[in-house]
Write a protein that holds these residues in place. Structure first.
Motif, PDB file in Angstrom:
ATOM      1  N   ALA A 191       0.832  -1.209   0.000  1.00 42.43           N
ATOM      2  CA  ALA A 191       0.000   0.000   0.000  1.00 42.43           C
ATOM      3  C   ALA A 191       0.862   1.252   0.000  1.00 42.43           C
ATOM      4  CB  ALA A 191      -0.926  -0.014   1.217  1.00 42.43           C
ATOM      5  N   GLY A 192       1.945   1.238   0.809  1.00 44.91           N
ATOM      6  CA  GLY A 192       2.796   2.413   0.882  1.00 44.91           C
ATOM      7  C   GLY A 192       3.460   2.735  -0.436  1.00 44.91           C
ATOM      8  N   LEU A 193       4.000   1.714  -1.107  1.00 49.29           N
ATOM      9  CA  LEU A 193       4.644   1.939  -2.404  1.00 49.29           C
ATOM     10  C   LEU A 193       3.630   2.367  -3.461  1.00 49.29           C
ATOM     11  CD1 LEU A 193       7.157  -1.051  -2.516  1.00 49.29           C
ATOM     12  CD2 LEU A 193       7.683   1.365  -2.134  1.00 49.29           C
ATOM     13  N   THR A 194       2.420   1.756  -3.423  1.00 54.64           N
ATOM     14  CA  THR A 194       1.383   2.117  -4.403  1.00 54.64           C
ATOM     15  C   THR A 194       0.931   3.561  -4.231  1.00 54.64           C
ATOM     16  OG1 THR A 194       0.600  -0.181  -4.459  1.00 54.64           O
ATOM     17  CG2 THR A 194      -0.904   1.502  -5.285  1.00 54.64           C
ATOM     18  N   ASN A 195       0.794   3.989  -2.991  1.00 53.98           N
ATOM     19  CA  ASN A 195       0.310   5.355  -2.729  1.00 53.98           C
ATOM     20  C   ASN A 195       1.339   6.423  -3.051  1.00 53.98           C
ATOM     21  OD1 ASN A 195      -2.149   4.360  -1.843  1.00 53.98           O
ATOM     22  ND2 ASN A 195      -1.510   4.262   0.301  1.00 53.98           N
ATOM     23  N   HIS A 196       2.598   6.054  -3.154  1.00 50.61           N
ATOM     24  CA  HIS A 196       3.655   7.052  -3.384  1.00 50.61           C
ATOM     25  C   HIS A 196       4.447   6.745  -4.640  1.00 50.61           C
ATOM     26  CE1 HIS A 196       2.818   7.302   1.008  1.00 50.61           C
ATOM     27  NE2 HIS A 196       2.907   8.604   0.761  1.00 50.61           N
ATOM     28  N   LEU A 197       3.747   6.213  -5.671  1.00 44.55           N
ATOM     29  CA  LEU A 197       4.430   5.895  -6.922  1.00 44.55           C
ATOM     30  C   LEU A 197       5.101   7.114  -7.534  1.00 44.55           C
ATOM     31  CD1 LEU A 197       1.838   3.531  -8.672  1.00 44.55           C
ATOM     32  CD2 LEU A 197       4.126   2.903  -7.898  1.00 44.55           C
ATOM     33  N   GLU A 198       4.429   8.266  -7.431  1.00 39.98           N
ATOM     34  CA  GLU A 198       4.976   9.475  -8.047  1.00 39.98           C
ATOM     35  C   GLU A 198       6.347   9.829  -7.465  1.00 39.98           C
ATOM     36  OE1 GLU A 198       0.590   9.451  -8.491  1.00 39.98           O
ATOM     37  OE2 GLU A 198       1.963   9.207  -6.787  1.00 39.98           O
TER      38      GLU A 198
END
Length: 819
Positions: free
Chosen positions: A659-666
């Protein structure tokens, strides 16, 4: 009408009486004229499509409800009319509801002296009286005879219910007819859903009946001559069987009838708000309709009614059917209201107001046909359309067809669509091509030849189509110009822009419509060779057509270049950049579309990089970072970070959970995606570089120190620590080690600033766990002696010391001997 025609308030004025069907209008006029001892057309006359019997002496004019709408639109004052009678109002056709609404509006603002009378044998009098502002209710029992009602016997099979399938209806009806012929005397009236069932029952009876029993069909498009045959009494010594649609339910007395067989089914138009289309659906009758049909057996004397359903099923029937205004296409109604000057139907008085969703769909369609302007006001073109008294789609096609030099062809197409299909097909074959019908119609009009076997043609319907076509040509003032059948598709597309179909593939029968819905042809239909069709007549898809495609009953081929030319002003070109899950890549294409129908797709060679990157990012966000191809080394690093981050002492580490990596892809991945359009191009090396960019140098050192990848055990072996998958809950890492390699070590190894003991999987010489523990000291003291006994028996050549804490750890079976 005869009872009030000489009342003082009506003298000098005319009575108009409305009937829902042409046959009823003619029959009523003939009956009243007979009571006056006059021919039809003197004091009592009628006016129906294609026919009228009216003179200057006519005081009572009986007309169909649709013609009355034309009359009141042309003369809102109803000059010279003192009374309007709505007969058989329980049928609640959309024209009767509209006619009453317009009458009430005219009487409140233009003709306060206009009288209105609503009549029916099965009427909801309370609602009608309220609508007519408290009008008095007059009841009359009339003259009726007892009718013996007989129901079908229960099948005895639980869950077995009546089916609306044509074959079941035909078989049940045939059995009931022969039973009635054997048990009862008198003529028989049979109620069936429609012409298809009438034809099949007729065919099943032809060779099985005695010579003195004759069969007569009765339905709306039948010729007047054949309708009269069904109505007239049978000659002495003969019996007749009348196979009828709902046309014989009311306002009609068929001489000699004492037996009624009711199939219990009727065919009604059902409008789908989702698709914006109407279809004919076979539905069970209501109790009110069943009572009307039953009453036909007791018009002239005692009779019998055979109902082909059980008494228990009868209790489950609805009391009244839904009025047509709630179930059908409202385009015609919306145009009539616009012509009346009403934009909002709630400005008028209705028993049941038109549904807003269906009404708005009708307004949208009328705007597409240029019948209404952007404000919903009727245009000059809309007024011209409304003057024809047919569906706005067909009127628009006829007017535009004339401008294109194909007025006669447009009139013939409109006439075809107004009537039933006049070609019969066997069950296992069908040809939906309108060209075939137009060729037969042209041969019949020009040379009185059919061009196909006579038994395939319903001649009465064909004659009616020819008459209607001639009438339309007269209204349109269309000359006999040469018709081009290849323009049929273009003409139909003018009327049905939402029914343009494109074939889905070269093997199936399915088509995609410009409305967004699906459609299909019969598997053997010759039209399957065409990629594009226009399908004005559809049906048979079940409720709301959500799960199945509609069946195409009539269609014409449509050339692609004609489509592009006809709709050049309405075609849209869209650049679509979207994720294709099958290829795991971003697809960039240029689509040419007509409404919801994609006509052509071309790839975009150089799509906008920002849009491609954004689409790829959206796909990763949708499916999660696990859609990426993570190398095992990187997964191990993620697991080590998550393990440390679970402790408050390491809260400065980044969130590398899914979830953390997905939410901060940018923040971590997007800067590395330039020029990339598919997942395969995100190589492990790229993913590693992007991930490591999340970590500072001190954080990397911290991770290596407190969440090491390997540990050195007493034997000198450097063994890997297993931290589990990144998606698992962070727990102590696992160290898998042979028991002999841990001799001499008293305390369990610790990591994460010596806060977390490693989970030891102590293995046998064969590599199988003999103990799992985080307390090595306790193992040596309490468990090792038992393990030793077991292991010595299995592995006698290996080293099993009495005192493991003071013994030498080894990777071998036994420690090397020291010299």
């Amino acid at each position: 009408p005869l009872a009030v025609m000489n009342e003082p308030w009506i003298l000098g004025q005319k009575i108009i009486m409305l009937e829902p069907r042409r046959l009823a209008a003619r029959s009523c006029a003939a009956h009243m004229a007979h009571l006056l001892g006059e021919p039809v057309g003197r004091q009592v006359g009628y006016r129906i499509r294609h026919d009228h019997q009216i003179s200057k002496q006519t005081r009572i004019e009986i007309m169909t409800e649709g013609l009355f709408t034309r009359k009141i639109q042309q003369d809102p004052f109803l000059e010279g009319v003192g009374l309007v009678i709505f007969d058989e109002f329980h049928e609640r056709s959309i024209h009767s509801d509209l006619g009453l609404a317009l009458c009430l509006d005219a009487s409140s603002g233009l003709r306060e002296d206009l009288r209105i009378l609503v009549m029916s044998a099965t009427l909801d009098t309370g609602r009608i009286a309220k609508l007519l502002t408290g009008a008095p209710i007059i009841s009359s029992k009339g003259r009726s005879y007892p009718v013996d009602t007989r129901y079908a016997q229960p099948s005895g099979r639980p869950g077995q219910h009546r089916s609306g399938r044509t074959q079941t209806i035909v078989e049940d009806t045939g059995r009931a007819i022969f039973k009635a012929l054997e048990q009862q005397a008198g003529d028989i009236l049979v109620f069936l859903p429609g012409y298809r069932e009438i034809r099949q029952v007729h065919q099943s009876l032809e060779s099985r009946l005695p010579d003195h029993v004759h069969v007569h069909p009765l339905f709306g498009s039948l010729s007047q001559k054949d309708q009269d045959k069904a109505i007239r009494p049978s000659p002495g010594g003969h019996r007749k069987i009348v196979l009828s649609t709902s046309i014989a339910e009311t306002s009609l007395t068929i001489q000699g009838i004492s037996l009624v067989i009711d199939s219990g089914w009727m065919r009604v138009p059902i409008f789908s708000e989702r698709t914006g289309m109407s279809r004919l659906e076979t539905v069970p009758v209501s109790k009110a309709v069943a009572d009307q049909r039953r009453g036909r057996a007791g018009r002239l004397g005692p009779g019998t009614c055979f109902r082909l359903w059980t008494e228990h099923e009868h209790q489950g029937l609805v009391a009244h059917g839904r009025p047509e205004i709630l179930t059908t296409d409202l385009c015609d109604l919306a145009l009539e209201l616009a012509a009346w000057g009403v934009a909002d139907p709630l400005q008028l008085s209705w028993i049941d107001p038109p549904p807003q969703t269906a009404f708005q769909k009708a307004i949208h369609m009328l705007k597409n046909l240029d019948a209404l302007d952007s404000y919903g006001r009727i245009t000059a073109h809309g007024k011209e359309m409304n003057g024809f008294g047919i569906h706005p789609r067909l009127a628009h096609m006829m007017i535009q067809g004339k401008r294109l030099g194909q007025g006669c062809l447009a009139c013939r197409i409109a006439a075809l669509l107004q009537e039933k299909d006049f070609i019969n097909f066997p069950y296992d074959e069908y040809d939906a091509d309108i060209h075939l019908r137009l060729q037969v119609l042209d041969g019949f009009i020009r040379h009185h030849k059919l061009g196909i076997p006579k038994n395939r043609v319903h001649l009465n319907v064909l004659k009616s189509v020819a008459r209607t076509s001639h009438q339309f040509q007269s209204q349109l003032r269309a000359t006999d110009e040469k018709t081009d059948l290849w323009q049929t598709g273009s003409l139909l597309a003018l009327a049905f822009p939402d029914r343009i179909c494109k074939r889905r593939d070269n093997t199936g029968t399915g088509y995609q419509m410009s409305s967004g819905s699906g459609a299909k042809l019969h598997p053997n239909d010759p039209l399957l060779k065409y990629d594009y069709l226009v399908a004005p007549t559809l049906g048979g898809a079940g409720r709301e057509m959500q799960n199945r495609s509609a069946t195409i009953f009539l269609a014409a081929s449509y050339r692609e270049h004609n489509l592009l030319q006809d709709f050049s002003g309405r075609l849209e070109t869209l650049e679509k950049i979207s994720w294709d899950n099958a290829s795991q890549s971003v697809k960039a294409r240029r689509e040419s579309r007509l409404f919801d129908l994609t006509l052509k797709i071309d790839p975009i060679v150089d799509p906008c990089p920002d849009r491609v990157r954004s689409c790829l990012m959206d796909a990763i966000k949708l499916y999660g970072v696990n859609i990426l191809h993570w190398p095992s080394q990187l997964n191990s690093l993620r697991a080590r970070i998550l393990f440390l981050a679970h402790s408050p002492q390491f809260d400065a580490l980044p969130d590398v959970s899914d979830a953390g990596l997905t939410n901060h892809l940018e923040r971590w991945l997007e800067p590395f995606l330039d020029g990339i359009s598919c997942l395969k191009e995100i190589k492990p090396s790229l993913l590693t570089s992007a991930f490591l960019a999340l970590l500072t140098w001190p954080q990397k050192q911290l991770i290596d120190t407190h969440a090491p990848t390997h540990l050195v055990v007493p034997s000198g072996s450097k063994l890997p620590l297993e931290y589990g998958e990144p998606c698992d809950d962070p727990t102590a890492p696992v160290l898998r080690v042979r028991l002999q390699e841990m001799f001499g070590l008293n305390q369990t190894p610790m990591i994460a600033k010596n806060n977390i003991p490693v989970m030891l999987h102590l293995l046998s010489p064969a590599g199988r766990p003999v103990q799992i523990t985080q307390d090595l000291e306790s193992f040596w003291k309490n468990t090792y002696p038992e393990v030793k006994k077991d292991m010595m028996g299995r592995y006698p050549k290996h080293y099993w010391p009495e005192d493991p804490l003071n013994s030498t750890a080894t990777r071998r079976a036994k420690p090397r001997s020291r010299k």
